[in-house]
Design an enzyme around this catalytic site. Sequence first.
Site, short mmCIF file in Angstrom:
data_model
loop_
_atom_site.label_atom_id
_atom_site.label_comp_id
_atom_site.label_asym_id
_atom_site.label_seq_id
_atom_site.Cartn_x
_atom_site.Cartn_y
_atom_site.Cartn_z
N ALA A 63 0.85 -1.19 0.00
CA ALA A 63 0.00 0.00 0.00
C ALA A 63 0.88 1.24 0.00
O ALA A 63 2.06 1.18 0.38
CB ALA A 63 -0.91 0.00 1.22
N GLU A 102 4.36 -5.82 6.79
CA GLU A 102 3.85 -4.66 7.53
C GLU A 102 4.49 -4.50 8.90
O GLU A 102 4.57 -3.39 9.43
CB GLU A 102 2.32 -4.77 7.68
CG GLU A 102 1.54 -4.59 6.39
CD GLU A 102 1.32 -5.90 5.63
OE1 GLU A 102 0.50 -5.90 4.71
OE2 GLU A 102 1.98 -6.92 5.97
N GLY A 108 -0.31 -5.03 0.86
CA GLY A 108 -1.59 -4.91 0.19
C GLY A 108 -1.60 -5.56 -1.18
O GLY A 108 -2.64 -6.04 -1.65
N GLU A 123 -2.23 -9.17 -0.57
CA GLU A 123 -3.64 -9.32 -0.17
C GLU A 123 -4.57 -9.18 -1.38
O GLU A 123 -5.56 -9.91 -1.50
CB GLU A 123 -3.98 -8.27 0.90
CG GLU A 123 -3.31 -8.58 2.24
CD GLU A 123 -3.30 -7.40 3.18
OE1 GLU A 123 -3.68 -7.57 4.35
OE2 GLU A 123 -2.91 -6.29 2.76
#
Length: 258
Positions: A65, A132, A109, A112
């Site tokens: 992200a 993360e 992300g 994911e």
Amino acid sequence: MAYETLIIEHEEPVLIVRLNRPDALNALNNKLLEELSMIMEDADKNDSIRVIILTGSKKAFAAGADIKEMMAKGFVDMFHNNFFSNHLDRIQSTRKPIIAAVAGYALGGGCELAMRCDFILAADNAKFGQPEINLGVMAGFGGTQLLSKFVGKAKSMEMHLTGRHMDAEEAERAGLVSRIVPADDLIKEATATALKIAEKSMLSCLAIKESINRSFELGLTEGTLFERRLFNALFSTEDKKEGMSAFIEKRTPKFKDK
């Protein structure tokens, strides 16, 4: 429609959606996910689209992200706005089959997002991870749940707690990806796979996708009952009659999605 963060290629019956933020290694930001959510919704309504391929560049599917976008946000911003989650949920609820064609980095992300597709074809240079923890946080868009279901508790726990990356070979062994192809052949192989799916009855494809996804939510008894109900329902379709007739007559079926 022109998109700021996506490149779209539509050659019926396949839609190729390419993440396009090259300066940020395709890091996910709100604009990209908003546009991706919109195009998935449109694809579900477009009868000329039967299969979707989601991909990035050879260097990165999506390297996480966008930290710059999240840096200034606090709890209230993330919780009140349900940051990213609405868009990711919409992408995952797309009814038509989605193939993630992953080359390079699929981290945070990006990992994911790939796991929310129906299956992953990995280039031989693909790397997956949930790093993360290196930012003082944790996966927040399904990573702890999805990765654990795909590769098991031990490997998922190790990856989340250490932030290490998993290469394509390990990802295939662990069950995260369906198979590995040379990076230069990734889109060719993904398209060939998409075309094979597109030949099938879309009614069967939708039922299979729904049944397999439901297996993650239900126990074996309820899941098997759900599968049986969809199986029985498909016996009312014209495609069932055509498929079985074609098999007996030793010819290729011509499905009409009816």
